[in-house]
Each structure stands twice: as structure tokens, then as C-alpha cells.
Design a protein around this motif. Structure first.
Motif, PDB file in Angstrom:
ATOM      1  N   ARG A 244       9.901   6.514  -4.452  1.00 45.95           N
ATOM      2  CA  ARG A 244       9.422   5.237  -3.927  1.00 45.95           C
ATOM      3  C   ARG A 244       7.902   5.153  -4.118  1.00 45.95           C
ATOM      4  N   LEU A 245       7.454   4.019  -4.620  1.00 45.79           N
ATOM      5  CA  LEU A 245       6.044   3.860  -4.975  1.00 45.79           C
ATOM      6  C   LEU A 245       5.532   2.523  -4.448  1.00 45.79           C
ATOM      7  N   LEU A 246       4.320   2.531  -3.897  1.00 49.27           N
ATOM      8  CA  LEU A 246       3.677   1.307  -3.417  1.00 49.27           C
ATOM      9  C   LEU A 246       2.612   0.885  -4.412  1.00 49.27           C
ATOM     10  N   LEU A 247       2.770  -0.305  -4.977  1.00 47.53           N
ATOM     11  CA  LEU A 247       1.815  -0.854  -5.930  1.00 47.53           C
ATOM     12  C   LEU A 247       0.961  -1.899  -5.218  1.00 47.53           C
ATOM     13  N   VAL A 248      -0.332  -1.636  -5.109  1.00 46.11           N
ATOM     14  CA  VAL A 248      -1.252  -2.549  -4.427  1.00 46.11           C
ATOM     15  C   VAL A 248      -2.080  -3.253  -5.497  1.00 46.11           C
TER      16      VAL A 248
ATOM     17  N   ALA B 112       6.032   8.039  -2.055  1.00 43.42           N
ATOM     18  CA  ALA B 112       5.526   9.262  -2.676  1.00 43.42           C
ATOM     19  C   ALA B 112       4.105   9.073  -3.179  1.00 43.42           C
ATOM     20  N   VAL B 113       3.814   7.862  -3.706  1.00 40.81           N
ATOM     21  CA  VAL B 113       2.516   7.592  -4.315  1.00 40.81           C
ATOM     22  C   VAL B 113       2.134   6.135  -4.059  1.00 40.81           C
ATOM     23  N   VAL B 114       0.834   5.899  -3.887  1.00 39.51           N
ATOM     24  CA  VAL B 114       0.283   4.554  -3.821  1.00 39.51           C
ATOM     25  C   VAL B 114      -0.590   4.337  -5.048  1.00 39.51           C
TER      26      VAL B 114
END
Length: 235
Positions: A2-6, A49-51
Motif C-alpha cells: 500500500r502506497l500513499l501518493l501525495v 509502506a511508503v509515502v
């Protein structure tokens, strides 16, 4: 993973999300700093897991977002930005970013960097409440009580008046008692600037904190490196 894209540019976010999805990532898109921080809350779903963090956000600078992420979570942060200057790179890494990628980038390299930072073992943080009695927003360090939401500090129950920067400095060191914070890292986090010409200011604030708290050994100087907070025994 799971990854958060800002990213505030919807076209850029859509194109990158499509690529990431093809490589097995579950991508959540946030268009602002506040939206990203809400997504990272414990009740916001499975952990990320990563932003991937852009710096040019509409509501606040990405550096501030990174700093706020680091106060509450160990989620890996990769800054993905058009800011290519060395000072921005250093500032971002000092704030706690795990990597810094400059646009335009090669997609294969970005994917490799995501996998690389996600493989790193998590750090152990002693943040709000972990060093004390479990009260949310409160840090207990021996006789020292730090109330993060109200920015109040007490020693043996007696309130101690601190300036804004003195509180920020104490709260930063209290995140990880016993861990050495480099001078450059402290300057980036508390003063939001680079090291040049600010070293004396840091020394003055450390001396002031020791005096006001009445605990001269609370903040230990690690010669040539920086400072760390030593939890005093309860008298």
C-alpha cells in the motif's frame, strides 16, 4: 504494497498511479498535506509502506508535511519533487525523508527506490506516551511531563514557561530519548533552515532549556555530532 501518493497535479498523479498499479501497488492519492496526514491516521485503513511526497502542495510545504509525518509514524517517505538544488535535498533528508527523487525521473529507478526503502527495518521510536503512562499526547520523562497538544511542560508538577523554539527543541529530542540528533537535523526540524550561521542559536537554546528545567544533565552534548536527551531518574 500500500502506497500513499501525495501530489496536487491530478494528471501527474493519474499517470503515476497507473504505472504503480501495474506493478502491484495499492495506491491512495492525496492532493494536499492535510489530506495526506488524515490518510496516515491509525483509523485511516491498513498502514502504508511508503509515502511519495511532492513538495509543492497547495496548503503547506512538503517539508512541513514530512516533519509532521515523522512526529507520529515511521512510514517510509520518498520526496518526489522538481526542486533539484542541494540545499533542498539536504533539508529534506535532515527532516527524516528516506530518499529524495528529482523530477523528471526514470520510472524504473523510482520503483527500485520504493522497494529499497520499504525493505529497511523500521526504527524504534519513543514518541508521545510511549515513554510514560500511555496518555495520548503526553510524554513522561522521569520528572518531566510534556503535553504536546497544549505545548505545556512541567517538572515535578511545577509548570515551566518555555519559548516556542525551546518547546520545539525539547519535543524533538523527547521523540527518541537516548538517540543522538545531529545538529544539522535539529536546525532543519526546529528552525526550518540549513546549518549555516545557526549553530550558536542552537547552543543558546540548549543552555536555556537546561537552566529553565533545572536539569543540567537532561540534554547531553555529544561532541562533534549533536545532542541527545537522557531520561533523568525520578527523585
Amino acid at each position: 504494497m500500500r502506497l500513499l501518493l501525495v501530489e496536487d497535479d491530478d494528471r501527474v498523479a493519474a499517470a503515476l498511479s497507473a504505472v504503480l498499479a501495474r506493478h502491484g501497488f495499492d495506491v491512495v492519492h492525496a492532493r494536499s498535506g492535510e489530506e495526506a496526514l488524515r490518510a496516515l491516521l491509525p483509523d485511516g485503513g491498513p498502514p502504508f509502506a511508503v509515502v511519495l511526497l511532492d513538495l509543492g502542495l497547495p496548503d503547506q510545504d512538503g517539508f512541513e508535511v514530512c516533519s509532521r509525518i515523522r512526529r507520529s509514524t515511521d512510514t517510509r517517505v520518498i520526496m518526489v519533487t522538481a526542486r533539484a538544488d542541494v540545499r533542498s535535498r539536504i533539508h529534506g533528508l535532515n527532516l527524516g525523508a528516506d530518499d529524495y527523487v528529482v523530477k523528471p525521473y526514470d520510472t524504473g529507478e523510482l520503483l527500485a527506490r520504493i522497494h529499497a526503502v520499504s525493505r529497511r527495518p523500521p526504527e524504534t521510536r519513543t514518541a508521545a506516551g510511549a515513554a510514560g503512562d500511555g496518555v495520548p499526547g503526553q510524554v513522561r520523562l522521569g520528572p518531566v511531563a510534556i503535553e504536546l497538544p497544549t505545548r505545556q511542560v512541567a517538572v515535578d508538577g511545577a509548570a515551566v514557561a518555555l519559548t516556542r523554539k525551546e518547546f520545539d527543541l525539547l519535543a524533538l529530542l523527547a521523540q527518541r530519548p537516548g538517540v543522538v540528533f545531529r545538529r544539522e537535523q535539529i536546525i532543519s526540524e526546529v528552525w526550518r533552515t540549513s546549518w549555516e550561521g545557526t549553530g550558536r542559536t542552537l547552543e543558546v537554546h540548549v543552555a536555556s532549556l537546561r537552566a529553565k528545567l533545572g536539569l543540567p544533565t537532561l540534554i547531553e552534548t555529544v561532541r562533534g555530532v549533536g545532542y541527545r536527551l537522557v531520561v533523568p531518574a525520578v527523585g
